[in-house]
Design a protein around this motif. Structure first.
Motif, mmCIF file in Angstrom:
data_model
loop_
_atom_site.group_PDB
_atom_site.id
_atom_site.type_symbol
_atom_site.label_atom_id
_atom_site.label_comp_id
_atom_site.label_asym_id
_atom_site.label_seq_id
_atom_site.Cartn_x
_atom_site.Cartn_y
_atom_site.Cartn_z
ATOM 1 N N HIS A 157 27.737 -36.273 -24.577
ATOM 2 C CA HIS A 157 26.921 -36.983 -23.578
ATOM 3 C C HIS A 157 26.127 -38.171 -24.114
ATOM 4 O O HIS A 157 25.584 -38.929 -23.318
ATOM 5 C CB HIS A 157 26.009 -36.009 -22.815
ATOM 6 C CG HIS A 157 24.834 -35.493 -23.582
ATOM 7 N ND1 HIS A 157 23.636 -35.186 -22.976
ATOM 8 C CD2 HIS A 157 24.676 -35.218 -24.902
ATOM 9 C CE1 HIS A 157 22.785 -34.744 -23.878
ATOM 10 N NE2 HIS A 157 23.392 -34.742 -25.046
ATOM 11 N N HIS A 158 26.059 -38.354 -25.425
ATOM 12 C CA HIS A 158 25.417 -39.563 -25.962
ATOM 13 C C HIS A 158 26.410 -40.706 -26.185
ATOM 14 O O HIS A 158 26.005 -41.804 -26.556
ATOM 15 C CB HIS A 158 24.700 -39.271 -27.283
ATOM 16 C CG HIS A 158 23.559 -38.305 -27.142
ATOM 17 N ND1 HIS A 158 22.532 -38.501 -26.255
ATOM 18 C CD2 HIS A 158 23.300 -37.139 -27.781
ATOM 19 C CE1 HIS A 158 21.671 -37.493 -26.348
ATOM 20 N NE2 HIS A 158 22.118 -36.647 -27.255
ATOM 21 N N ASP A 193 20.946 -30.669 -21.066
ATOM 22 C CA ASP A 193 20.655 -30.748 -22.504
ATOM 23 C C ASP A 193 19.206 -31.214 -22.693
ATOM 24 O O ASP A 193 18.662 -31.936 -21.857
ATOM 25 C CB ASP A 193 21.618 -31.760 -23.133
ATOM 26 C CG ASP A 193 21.615 -31.745 -24.651
ATOM 27 O OD1 ASP A 193 22.556 -31.186 -25.241
ATOM 28 O OD2 ASP A 193 20.678 -32.320 -25.242
ATOM 29 N N VAL A 194 18.576 -30.797 -23.797
ATOM 30 C CA VAL A 194 17.179 -31.189 -24.034
ATOM 31 C C VAL A 194 17.039 -32.700 -24.225
ATOM 32 O O VAL A 194 15.965 -33.265 -24.009
ATOM 33 C CB VAL A 194 16.584 -30.422 -25.233
ATOM 34 C CG1 VAL A 194 17.103 -30.982 -26.567
ATOM 35 C CG2 VAL A 194 15.061 -30.460 -25.205
ATOM 36 N N HIS A 195 18.152 -33.347 -24.611
ATOM 37 C CA HIS A 195 18.147 -34.800 -24.795
ATOM 38 C C HIS A 195 18.686 -35.489 -23.545
ATOM 39 O O HIS A 195 19.622 -34.983 -22.912
ATOM 40 C CB HIS A 195 19.018 -35.202 -25.983
ATOM 41 C CG HIS A 195 18.595 -34.575 -27.271
ATOM 42 N ND1 HIS A 195 19.197 -33.425 -27.772
ATOM 43 C CD2 HIS A 195 17.623 -34.908 -28.140
ATOM 44 C CE1 HIS A 195 18.601 -33.102 -28.915
ATOM 45 N NE2 HIS A 195 17.649 -33.975 -29.163
ATOM 46 N N ASP A 282 20.148 -26.716 -26.107
ATOM 47 C CA ASP A 282 19.083 -27.036 -27.064
ATOM 48 C C ASP A 282 17.705 -27.151 -26.415
ATOM 49 O O ASP A 282 16.723 -27.462 -27.103
ATOM 50 C CB ASP A 282 19.421 -28.295 -27.883
ATOM 51 C CG ASP A 282 19.984 -29.430 -27.051
ATOM 52 O OD1 ASP A 282 19.989 -29.316 -25.807
ATOM 53 O OD2 ASP A 282 20.428 -30.427 -27.655
ATOM 54 N N GLY A 319 24.887 -30.097 -26.451
ATOM 55 C CA GLY A 319 24.173 -29.661 -27.647
ATOM 56 C C GLY A 319 23.832 -28.182 -27.628
ATOM 57 O O GLY A 319 24.299 -27.416 -26.778
ATOM 58 N N TYR A 321 21.905 -25.789 -30.998
ATOM 59 C CA TYR A 321 22.112 -25.717 -32.447
ATOM 60 C C TYR A 321 21.817 -24.315 -32.961
ATOM 61 O O TYR A 321 21.443 -23.424 -32.190
ATOM 62 C CB TYR A 321 21.329 -26.853 -33.110
ATOM 63 C CG TYR A 321 21.846 -28.140 -32.520
ATOM 64 C CD1 TYR A 321 23.088 -28.638 -32.896
ATOM 65 C CD2 TYR A 321 21.190 -28.754 -31.442
ATOM 66 C CE1 TYR A 321 23.642 -29.739 -32.262
ATOM 67 C CE2 TYR A 321 21.743 -29.857 -30.809
ATOM 68 C CZ TYR A 321 22.973 -30.346 -31.228
ATOM 69 O OH TYR A 321 23.538 -31.413 -30.580
HETATM 70 ZN ZN ZN Z 1 20.920 -32.311 -27.203
#
Ligand code: ZN
Length: 341
Positions: A157-158, A193-195, A282, A319, A321
């Motif tokens: 996704h980035h 996602d957290v990002h 994440d 993500g 981890y």
């Molecule tokens: Zn992430």
């Protein structure tokens, strides 16, 4: 539900990770997939091998220059003769009027946003297999399955149309959505996602047919810092088809559900034919990247809320981890989803 997987992810085993000027071992490790597989086994999902679709699905999302770069990168890098064990750019041109470079070091800079996407000998093969994993999962719901899951690694996704970034090379969620667009006039992507899902946002920013919604830790204090703000709402024909819901660092389950309810209202109003969930895990309270504080029960609630949208749904792994709850949190999302269907 059926869960798609490919062993080919193992050929991508990055090492380098630059954090606040310190070189560390990356958190995006092959062992993540083993923990996620254990989470699938606990949920008794049926594993399906990814089908190879060739270059078509990834070419719907990524530029020809970028795909050629990824395919040729390792050979050109190795031929330099004095190159390191992973490709990491030492320059990132900001693209004021500039010329697309022919030298591999220039191309590496051109096509990478940051230093968190080192390319090794097996990266391209793994990235293609991850994209095929996502497309296979999308195919399953196009053939009538209610929902499916894609265990994608590396995540996606980035990644932008022509740039790798943040552990990501090919945008698996975007590729799944573009594949679903063959069947449905409108598709929504919900990124948990957290990002912030900055690559996905960038790919669809000017398109009215793919709604992108991202719930993430507030970029004022958290990576990616320069994207993910609430005022980024799309542009041109895509204005209004991008929703960012940044959350204060440390937000827990109840605060998350409030944002998810707003996301659900927006998705419902958009009336898509199918939903892609960019499923980062994440946001966990135990994730080493420590942005939000979602419990395993909170992940079950996230799955249940998504299920109540009533849409054919493809979960694409992003993500999440290494921690003892990585597998259990995947189990929880999918159990919560299935129980609420
Ligand atoms: Zn992430």
């Amino acid at each position: 539900m059926k869960a798609v997987y490919s062993e080919k992810h193992r050929s991508h085993d990055p090492q380098f990770f630059l954090v606040r000027g310190q070189v560390r071992h990356t958190t995006e490790q092959p062992e993540r997939a083993d923990r996620l597989l254990a989470g699938l086994a606990a949920g008794r999902h049926t594993l399906v091998e990814a089908t190879e679709f060739g270059p078509g699905p990834r070419a719907r999302v990524h530029s020809p220059d970028y795909l050629s770069f990824l395919a040729e990168a390792w050979e050109a890098w190795s031929a330099l003769g004095d190159s390191g064990p992973e490709m990491i750019a030492n320059m990132h041109p900001v693209r004021y009027p500039a010329t697309y470079p022919t030298h591999i070091v220039g191309r590496l800079g051109w096509h990478t946003v940051d230093t968190s996407c080192p390319i090794g000998p097996g990266t391209y093969a793994a990235a293609c297999a991850a994209a095929d994993t996502a497309v296979t999962a999308a195919e399953l719901i196009m053939q009538g399955e209610d929902a499916s899951y894609a265990l994608c690694r590396p995540p996606g996704h980035h990644a932008y149309r022509d740039m790798a970034s943040g552990f990501c090379f090919l945008n698996n969620s975007a590729i799944a959505a573009a594949h679903l667009r063959q069947r449905h006039e409108r598709v929504a992507i919900l990124d948990v996602d957290v990002h912030h899902g900055n690559g996905t946002q960038g790919i669809f920013y000017e398109r009215p047919d793919v709604l992108t919604v991202s719930i993430h830790a507030d970029p004022t204090h958290f990576n990616p810092f320069v994207w993910g703000y609430a005022h980024e709402r799309g542009a041109g024909p895509g204005l209004g088809a991008n929703l960012n819901l940044p959350l204060a660092l440390g937000t827990g389950d109840d605060g998350y559900q409030l944002a998810l309810a707003e996301a659900a209202r927006t998705i419902h109003a958009f009336a898509p034919g199918a939903l892609v969930v960019a499923l980062g895990l994440d946001a966990s309270e135990h994730d080493p990247l420590a942005g939000l504080a979602i419990t395993t029960e909170g992940f079950r609630r996230i799955g249940a809320t998504i299920a109540r949208l009533g849409l054919p749904t493809v979960f694409v792994q992003e993500g999440g981890y290494l921690s003892d709850v990585l597998g259990p949190n995947l189990t929880a999302v999918l159990v919560g989803f299935e129980a609420a269907r």
